[in-house]
Structure formats: structure tokens, C-alpha cells
Design an enzyme around this catalytic site. Structure first.
Site, PDB file in Angstrom:
ATOM      1  N   ARG A  13       0.828  -1.212   0.000  1.00 37.94           N
ATOM      2  CA  ARG A  13       0.000   0.000   0.000  1.00 37.94           C
ATOM      3  C   ARG A  13       0.865   1.266   0.000  1.00 37.94           C
ATOM      4  NH1 ARG A  13      -0.950   4.898   1.694  1.00 37.94           N
ATOM      5  NH2 ARG A  13      -0.226   4.239   3.747  1.00 37.94           N
ATOM      6  N   HIS A 205       5.566   4.060  12.631  1.00 38.44           N
ATOM      7  CA  HIS A 205       5.565   4.041  11.163  1.00 38.44           C
ATOM      8  C   HIS A 205       6.639   5.020  10.703  1.00 38.44           C
ATOM      9  CE1 HIS A 205       3.509   3.931   7.124  1.00 38.44           C
ATOM     10  NE2 HIS A 205       4.046   5.138   7.058  1.00 38.44           N
ATOM     11  N   HIS A 207       9.623   6.634   7.978  1.00 37.33           N
ATOM     12  CA  HIS A 207      10.140   6.835   6.618  1.00 37.33           C
ATOM     13  C   HIS A 207      11.632   7.137   6.710  1.00 37.33           C
ATOM     14  CE1 HIS A 207       6.538   6.988   3.852  1.00 37.33           C
ATOM     15  NE2 HIS A 207       5.979   6.844   5.038  1.00 37.33           N
ATOM     16  N   CYS A 238       4.961   9.994  -0.136  1.00 38.47           N
ATOM     17  CA  CYS A 238       3.627  10.539   0.084  1.00 38.47           C
ATOM     18  C   CYS A 238       3.463  11.709  -0.858  1.00 38.47           C
ATOM     19  CB  CYS A 238       3.454  10.988   1.531  1.00 38.47           C
ATOM     20  SG  CYS A 238       1.866  11.804   1.811  1.00 38.47           S
ATOM     21  N   ASN A 247       9.385   4.498   2.670  1.00 33.60           N
ATOM     22  CA  ASN A 247       9.287   3.953   4.014  1.00 33.60           C
ATOM     23  C   ASN A 247      10.645   3.376   4.380  1.00 33.60           C
ATOM     24  OD1 ASN A 247       6.405   3.344   2.642  1.00 33.60           O
ATOM     25  ND2 ASN A 247       6.186   3.650   4.837  1.00 33.60           N
TER      26      ASN A 247
HETATM   27 ZN    ZN Z   1       3.930   6.293   5.326  1.00 39.49          ZN
END
Ligand code: ZN
Length: 300
Positions: A13, A205, A207, A238, A247
Site C-alpha cells: 500500500r 511508522h 520513513h 507521500c 518507508n
Molecule cells: Zn507512510
């Protein structure tokens, strides 16, 4: 082993979403299967977003069906709004991923509405999903740094964490470094605060835009985090966080945990194969360091 880390691979995703050319459904399914073969048991499979807004995610239902056939794999799909919720709730996905930004300008830019508007919608979705017995992950974007507002004050993030916690006392919450410009001391400090206040229920999460993805992951681990998002091959970005690249790479994170003696359940050689596959997706911008280190090709 000094503990166990759960890796949720978000390449299907977050990794693929911002790639321009449509990635064939078979390629997406092959990536999911390669990660599963490597031992990854949690993935962010896709997003039930409008195909007009994000054409790359138009085949989420099909990729999800293939993922649901893999025994023991927990599949998460993102839910951007009420319509996405209806689709996701009926899809059989194990976990629904909700998201909004901690900062007003990123929320407006990414979601085209105010934080209060997002929070109102998500409040209803959390209530309905909980009543339906669905597992949730609430992602808070830009917890550390915002592409428009710079470094985010702790109080701003903590205020939103507190409001989200009040929606559901058990829900998993991710603090996301959307731009990759968090610093390890900031990551460690914030997770220590939220753990002290609300217990171990947070995910990180990360990056790797500023090459601090692995350092930030280590800082989160040391603060007690045990659930980590990363993407095979360091794919990702993004479109609404200008300059944000991939990521943090799953292979970089898993190598670090191997060296630290932390169990991930992931087979190194098979993970490299999955990471190579991810890095070869046409139109993608791969990242991460470990794929380029010759010695790791002979490591396991
Ligand atoms: Zn992200």
C-alpha cells in the site's frame, strides 16, 4: 533472544500508492506472496480509496482476496472515509487502518478537510467498527515533523493521541513519521511519554527520507514499541508530503533486529528476494541500504 518485534510490511500500500504507472495486479500479489514466504505475517494490503483519487489502489479488493488465502497473514486495508469503511467492512480484511494528521495543514493538504472534520468522521467509523467486532489501527500522520509546519511540538501530538485513546481504550495507534524527518531522541521521548500514560499499544511508522529510518526504529524499540511498519525495498512516499521518499526498508529493519538478537520470525534470504522484487517494480523509487551490501547476500 531479547524480545520479539512484529513487522507490518506496508509495501503493497504505502510502497506502491504513489507510483505513477499502474502496477499490474499480478505483480502486487506476487509481492504479497514473496513477503509471506519470507515469514511476514502482517501487511498493509491496500486502500479502499476512490479509484479516481488513487488509481493505483483500484484493485485492492482483488489483492486482498489473494492475501486472505494465505494462512496466518493478518491483512490491513486503509479506510479513508465512510464509503471506504463500508467496502472494507464487507471485504473480510482482518484490520482496518484509519488515518488523519496531527497538523492542520497536512490534514487539509492530504485529506482536504480540517482535523476536526476528519476526527468527527473517524469517531463514527470507530464506533461502528467496534460494534461490528472489527480490529482497528488508528494512524496519526506527522506526529514528529510536518512538511508545512516543521517540527511538531510534543503537546500537539499528545493532545491528539489523548483524543484518539478516548474513542477506544484498546485500539492500536501508530505514531507516523510521515516526512522521515523525526529525530531519534524525539521518537524515543514521545513513545516513552505515551507508554507511561497509556501503556504498550503503540506502533511506529517510519520513513527514511533523511536517512534516520533505522535509527528512529531503534529508538522506538528502546522506548518499548514492538510493532513496526516498514516496506520491502524501501518503497514509498507521500504525494502530499513534498520530498518524502520511501518507508524505512523492511530488510534494513530486520537486519538491525537480527544483530540485536530480536526475533522477527522473518527468513533473511527470502526477505532479500522479496525486497529485490519490490525494488524492481517499474516506476518505483527503491531505497534502503542492505540490498546493496554484498556481504549480506552470503549472510544466512
Ligand atoms: Zn507512510
Amino acid at each position: 533472544m531479547i524480545g520479539k518485534a512484529t513487522i507490518s510490511d506496508v509495501a503493497p500500500r504505502d510502497g506502491l500508492q504513489s507510483i505513477g504507472p499502474f502496477v499490474p495486479t499480478e505483480t502486487k500479489i506476487a509481492l504479497v506472496r514473496a513477503l509471506y514466504d519470507a515469514g511476514v505475517r502482517r501487511m498493509e494490503i491496500g486502500s479502499f480509496v476512490s479509484p479516481r483519487a488513487v488509481p493505483q489502489m483500484a484493485d485492492t479488493g482483488e489483492v486482498l482476496r489473494a492475501a486472505l488465502a494465505l494462512d496466518g497473514l493478518e491483512s490491513t486495508v486503509l479506510v479513508p472515509n465512510r464509503k471506504g469503511y463500508e467496502l472494507a467492512a464487507a471485504s473480510g480484511a482482518h484490520r482496518l487502518g484509519l488515518f488523519m494528521s496531527v497538523t492542520e495543514s497536512h490534514n487539509r493538504s492530504n485529506l482536504n478537510r480540517t482535523r476536526e472534520e476528519s476526527f468527527d468522521d473517524l469517531t463514527d467509523i470507530v464506533r461502528d467498527a467496534t460494534a461490528a467486532g472489527l480490529k482497528l489501527r488508528f494512524n496519526l500522520s506527522c506526529c514528529f515533523h510536518c512538511p508545512f509546519e516543521g517540527v511538531v511540538p510534543d503537546s500537539e501530538t499528545l493532545d491528539w493521541v489523548e483524543r484518539v485513546i478516548a474513542l477506544d481504550p484498546t485500539m492500536e495507534i501508530a505514531l507516523a513519521d510521515t516526512t522521515g524527518n523525526a529525530s531519534p531522541d524525539q521518537v524515543r521521548r514521545l513513545f516513552e511519554i505515551v507508554h507511561r500514560s497509556w501503556g504498550l499499544r503503540f506502533a511506529f511508522h517510519g520513513h527514511d527520507t533523511y536517512a534516520m529510518g533505522v535509527a528512529n526504529t531503534a529508538a522506538a524499540w528502546e522506548a518499548g514499541v514492538r510493532i513496526f511498519d516498514s516496506a520491502a525495498g524501501g518503497l514509498g512516499g507521500c504525494p502530499f508530503a513534498p520530498g518524502a521518499t520511501g518507508n524505512v526498508a523492511t530488510e534494513d529493519v530486520v537486519w538491525m533486529f537480527r544483530r540485536m538478537g530480536v526475533e522477527t520470525g522473518i527468513d533473511w534470504n527470502r526477505l532479500l528476494a522479496a525486497a529485490d522484487l519490490a525494488a524492481q517494480v517499474p516506476g518505483g523509487t527503491p531505497g534502503g541500504r542492505l540490498r546493496g551490501v554484498p556481504a549480506v547476500r552470503r549472510a544466512a
